[in-house]
Design a protein around this motif. Structure first.
Motif, PDB file in Angstrom:
ATOM      1  N   LEU A 121       9.738  29.846 -30.957  1.00  0.00           N
ATOM      2  CA  LEU A 121       9.833  28.913 -30.184  1.00  0.00           C
ATOM      3  C   LEU A 121       9.048  29.070 -28.925  1.00  0.00           C
ATOM      4  O   LEU A 121       9.230  28.096 -28.157  1.00  0.00           O
ATOM      5  CB  LEU A 121      11.215  28.517 -29.859  1.00  0.00           C
ATOM      6  N   GLY A 122       8.065  30.157 -29.041  1.00  0.00           N
ATOM      7  CA  GLY A 122       6.916  29.924 -27.826  1.00  0.00           C
ATOM      8  C   GLY A 122       7.310  31.039 -26.773  1.00  0.00           C
ATOM      9  O   GLY A 122       6.735  31.019 -25.777  1.00  0.00           O
ATOM     10  N   TYR A 123       8.470  31.518 -26.864  1.00  0.00           N
ATOM     11  CA  TYR A 123       8.965  32.427 -25.760  1.00  0.00           C
ATOM     12  C   TYR A 123       8.266  33.906 -25.908  1.00  0.00           C
ATOM     13  O   TYR A 123       7.750  34.229 -26.878  1.00  0.00           O
ATOM     14  CB  TYR A 123      10.577  32.863 -25.845  1.00  0.00           C
ATOM     15  N   ASP A 124       7.845  34.364 -24.808  1.00  0.00           N
ATOM     16  CA  ASP A 124       7.133  35.630 -25.145  1.00  0.00           C
ATOM     17  C   ASP A 124       7.561  36.548 -23.640  1.00  0.00           C
ATOM     18  O   ASP A 124       8.383  36.052 -22.929  1.00  0.00           O
ATOM     19  CB  ASP A 124       5.632  35.532 -24.717  1.00  0.00           C
ATOM     20  N   HIS A 125       7.253  37.784 -23.706  1.00  0.00           N
ATOM     21  CA  HIS A 125       7.549  38.745 -22.663  1.00  0.00           C
ATOM     22  C   HIS A 125       6.516  39.621 -21.857  1.00  0.00           C
ATOM     23  O   HIS A 125       6.888  40.768 -21.630  1.00  0.00           O
ATOM     24  CB  HIS A 125       8.706  39.661 -23.148  1.00  0.00           C
ATOM     25  N   ALA A 129       7.895  37.369 -15.273  1.00  0.00           N
ATOM     26  CA  ALA A 129       8.853  36.373 -15.343  1.00  0.00           C
ATOM     27  C   ALA A 129       9.200  35.760 -16.608  1.00  0.00           C
ATOM     28  O   ALA A 129      10.311  35.338 -16.989  1.00  0.00           O
ATOM     29  CB  ALA A 129       8.003  35.069 -14.521  1.00  0.00           C
ATOM     30  N   GLU A 130       8.177  35.831 -17.572  1.00  0.00           N
ATOM     31  CA  GLU A 130       8.565  35.528 -19.120  1.00  0.00           C
ATOM     32  C   GLU A 130       9.776  36.464 -19.569  1.00  0.00           C
ATOM     33  O   GLU A 130      10.317  35.829 -20.267  1.00  0.00           O
ATOM     34  CB  GLU A 130       7.392  35.839 -19.756  1.00  0.00           C
ATOM     35  N   ARG A 131       9.471  37.732 -19.456  1.00  0.00           N
ATOM     36  CA  ARG A 131      10.391  38.645 -19.736  1.00  0.00           C
ATOM     37  C   ARG A 131      11.847  38.039 -19.529  1.00  0.00           C
ATOM     38  O   ARG A 131      12.838  38.324 -19.941  1.00  0.00           O
ATOM     39  CB  ARG A 131       9.845  40.064 -19.518  1.00  0.00           C
ATOM     40  N   GLU A 132      11.908  38.183 -18.135  1.00  0.00           N
ATOM     41  CA  GLU A 132      13.277  37.586 -17.378  1.00  0.00           C
ATOM     42  C   GLU A 132      13.666  36.509 -18.201  1.00  0.00           C
ATOM     43  O   GLU A 132      14.985  36.427 -18.700  1.00  0.00           O
ATOM     44  CB  GLU A 132      13.200  37.511 -15.898  1.00  0.00           C
ATOM     45  N   GLU A 133      12.999  35.416 -18.435  1.00  0.00           N
ATOM     46  CA  GLU A 133      13.442  34.132 -19.056  1.00  0.00           C
ATOM     47  C   GLU A 133      13.746  34.403 -20.343  1.00  0.00           C
ATOM     48  O   GLU A 133      14.923  34.003 -20.872  1.00  0.00           O
ATOM     49  CB  GLU A 133      12.341  33.043 -18.849  1.00  0.00           C
ATOM     50  N   MET A 134      13.012  35.106 -21.421  1.00  0.00           N
ATOM     51  CA  MET A 134      13.224  35.222 -22.681  1.00  0.00           C
ATOM     52  C   MET A 134      14.638  36.300 -22.821  1.00  0.00           C
ATOM     53  O   MET A 134      15.337  35.946 -23.626  1.00  0.00           O
ATOM     54  CB  MET A 134      12.038  35.779 -23.222  1.00  0.00           C
TER      55      MET A 134
END
Length: 157
Positions: A121-125, A129-134
């Motif tokens: 679904l497009g999430y990454d790490h 900040a991406e890592r925290e969100e995912m």
């Protein structure tokens, strides 16, 4: 929601729980009920082949995501529709990671499936900040299905 579980590993896995987890991710992230995902469970030898073929990296890995359509989470008014793609899981690597993390292999498989679906679904790490969100979302989704705190993510050596 079209989720197909294909166990090609010869190892018993909790197919009902994997299906429940995949459907939960679909529902919570507003993926259209006609979207499709295949979850394939393979042994370490096959995962090593796929890892080399798709990522040009040696050895087996825990989970691989092979996206088809470039879907992102939808909304209740406009759910994401299309072919999400495939998630490939390796229960042998999952068992090793679960042992290091102090939780069950089955919990690790649910965590890995969720992780793989989030990548679809497009999430990454890559970025912090991406890592925290995912990882926050991953933790929440797994906890909701387990009815208890999700295990901490484990990292391959």
């Amino acid at each position: 929601m079209a989720v197909e579980i294909l166990n090609e590993s010869g190892i018993e896995v909790p197919e009902d729980a994997l299906l429940r987890m995949a459907r939960h991710v679909y529902a919570r992230l507003h993926v259209h009920e006609r979207a499709e995902t295949a979850v394939t469970v393979v042994d370490a030898a096959r995962m090593a082949e796929l890892h080399e073929e798709w990522m040009d990296l040696p050895g087996p890995t825990d989970v691989m995501s092979l996206p088809m359509d470039e879907l992102t989470p939808g909304s209740p008014e406009a759910p994401a529709e299309g072919v999400l793609g495939d998630v490939v899981l390796c229960p042998e690597v999952a068992a090793e990671q679960a042992a290091r993390g102090g939780h069950s292999r089955d919990d690790e498989l649910l965590l890995l499936l969720t992780h793989g679906m989030l990548h679809l679904l497009g999430y990454d790490h890559v970025e912090d900040a991406e890592r925290e969100e995912m990882f926050t979302l991953q933790d929440r989704l797994v906890s909701e299905v387990l009815g208890r705190p999700a295990p901490a993510p484990t990292v391959e050596d």
